[in-house]
Design a protein around this motif. Structure first.
Motif, PDB file in Angstrom:
ATOM      1  N   HIS A   5       0.835  -1.204   0.000  1.00 19.53           N
ATOM      2  CA  HIS A   5       0.000   0.000   0.000  1.00 19.53           C
ATOM      3  C   HIS A   5       0.870   1.254   0.000  1.00 19.53           C
ATOM      4  O   HIS A   5       1.903   1.313   0.655  1.00 19.53           O
ATOM      5  N   ASN A  32       1.654   7.130   3.966  1.00 22.38           N
ATOM      6  CA  ASN A  32       1.620   5.773   4.508  1.00 22.38           C
ATOM      7  C   ASN A  32       2.137   4.777   3.481  1.00 22.38           C
ATOM      8  O   ASN A  32       1.807   4.866   2.295  1.00 22.38           O
ATOM      9  N   GLY A  67       2.970   0.324   3.400  1.00 21.99           N
ATOM     10  CA  GLY A  67       2.969  -0.913   4.167  1.00 21.99           C
ATOM     11  C   GLY A  67       2.749  -2.120   3.283  1.00 21.99           C
ATOM     12  O   GLY A  67       2.222  -2.005   2.173  1.00 21.99           O
ATOM     13  N   THR A 113       1.026  -5.906   3.555  1.00 21.56           N
ATOM     14  CA  THR A 113       0.132  -6.737   4.354  1.00 21.56           C
ATOM     15  C   THR A 113       0.158  -8.153   3.804  1.00 21.56           C
ATOM     16  O   THR A 113      -0.118  -8.366   2.620  1.00 21.56           O
ATOM     17  N   ASP A 153      -3.560 -11.401   7.138  1.00 19.00           N
ATOM     18  CA  ASP A 153      -3.595 -10.119   7.831  1.00 19.00           C
ATOM     19  C   ASP A 153      -4.545  -9.143   7.141  1.00 19.00           C
ATOM     20  O   ASP A 153      -5.108  -9.441   6.081  1.00 19.00           O
ATOM     21  N   GLN A 186      -5.684  -4.857   6.304  1.00 24.06           N
ATOM     22  CA  GLN A 186      -5.477  -3.415   6.310  1.00 24.06           C
ATOM     23  C   GLN A 186      -6.832  -2.732   6.193  1.00 24.06           C
ATOM     24  O   GLN A 186      -7.774  -3.268   5.598  1.00 24.06           O
ATOM     25  N   GLU A 225      -2.446   0.120  -4.634  1.00 24.93           N
ATOM     26  CA  GLU A 225      -2.298  -1.213  -4.037  1.00 24.93           C
ATOM     27  C   GLU A 225      -1.651  -2.113  -5.091  1.00 24.93           C
ATOM     28  O   GLU A 225      -2.234  -2.330  -6.163  1.00 24.93           O
ATOM     29  N   TRP A 241      -5.146   5.267   7.418  1.00 23.37           N
ATOM     30  CA  TRP A 241      -4.841   3.895   6.991  1.00 23.37           C
ATOM     31  C   TRP A 241      -4.102   3.194   8.111  1.00 23.37           C
ATOM     32  O   TRP A 241      -3.317   3.810   8.845  1.00 23.37           O
ATOM     33  N   ASP A 242      -4.353   1.889   8.264  1.00 24.33           N
ATOM     34  CA  ASP A 242      -3.633   1.104   9.252  1.00 24.33           C
ATOM     35  C   ASP A 242      -3.665  -0.356   8.835  1.00 24.33           C
ATOM     36  O   ASP A 242      -4.462  -0.760   7.972  1.00 24.33           O
ATOM     37  N   GLN A 243      -2.795  -1.146   9.430  1.00 21.97           N
ATOM     38  CA  GLN A 243      -2.756  -2.572   9.161  1.00 21.97           C
ATOM     39  C   GLN A 243      -2.440  -3.308  10.460  1.00 21.97           C
ATOM     40  O   GLN A 243      -1.919  -2.718  11.410  1.00 21.97           O
ATOM     41  N   LEU A 266      -8.887  -3.601  14.059  1.00 21.71           N
ATOM     42  CA  LEU A 266      -8.621  -2.317  13.436  1.00 21.71           C
ATOM     43  C   LEU A 266      -9.904  -1.487  13.437  1.00 21.71           C
ATOM     44  O   LEU A 266     -10.981  -1.992  13.099  1.00 21.71           O
TER      45      LEU A 266
END
Length: 234
Positions: free
Chosen positions: A75, A81, A83, A85, A89, A91, A103, A129-131, A156
């Motif tokens: 991402h 951001n 990352g 994933t 897992d 995101q 992506e 955004w987070d994962q 999340l």
């Protein structure tokens, strides 16, 4: 009510780099009775070729949950951001007032993901955004909240009165989920077949559920299963 949406009946998009099946209407696809399920608007089953992916593009006012079934997704967004994933897992991207993102599958093999879009409780807000890692062994025999706006501590966060759960089931193993009055649920086996209140749901099919107090999910005999379940407002 449990309505089974078989995999072969999903609208299908084939691009040179993407093989996508849509549980609900998406893009040019307009099938009767497939305009989402409550506030759950999109559930895409995407296979992305190696070293390809979705280039930079924008969204707003949507909670976008990506579950990686196989491979990994990388991402990037305009907020800075970045990352990667991995399989198993999750995101989450809260698009808020607007976000630009890309992506890509930067791996040597295919990446397979579920992309789940849920309408937020209200428009606007700062995009984010987070994962997080969710080891499959930690979901053995139990539903674990992966993304939630209902206060699940390990999930999340999303900006919706909704939750997405995951579980892995040994052959013949059962889990249950209570569905509140007026709530809708949508269940997809990422792998393996299950029964939902006695109805068979094959791998990558969908079960649209409402007007039941409790959902009983059992993996088929002789076959392990991995499931995702969205619980959303009508």
């Amino acid at each position: 009510m449990v309505d089974i949406r078989h995999f072969d009946d999903h609208p299908h998009t084939r691009l040179p780099w993407l093989d996508a099946y849509h549980h609900f209407n998406f893009g040019p696809h307009r099938h009767v009775g497939r305009n989402g399920w409550g506030s759950l608007l999109v559930w895409n089953d995407d296979t992305i070729d190696p070293h390809t992916g979705f280039d930079m593009h924008g969204h707003r006012d949507m909670e976008i949950i990506t579950y990686v079934r196989e491979g990994a997704i990388s991402h990037q967004d305009h907020l800075g951001n970045e990352g990667r994933t991995e399989a198993g897992d999750v995101q989450v991207m809260s698009a808020g007032k607007g976000i630009m993102h890309a992506e890509h599958n930067r791996e040597e093999a295919h990446t397979r993901i579920f992309q789940i879009w849920i309408a937020p409780e209200k428009p606007g807000g700062t995009p984010r955004w987070d994962q997080a890692a969710f080891p499959r062994d930690d979901r053995s025999g139990q539903l674990v909240a992966l993304a939630s706006g209902q206060g699940h501590d390990t999930a999340l966060p999303i900006r919706a009165d909704a939750a997405v759960f995951g579980a892995t089931l040994a052959p013949g193993q059962t889990v249950t989920h209570s569905l509140g009055e007026g709530r809708y649920a949508y269940l997809v086996p990422a792998s393996g077949a299950v029964t939902v209140n006695g109805d068979v749901v094959p791998a990558r099919a969908g079960a649209a559920i409402r007007d039941v107090a409790e959902i009983t999910i059992t993996a088929a005999d002789g076959e392990a299963a991995e499931i995702l379940l969205a619980d959303v407002p009508a």
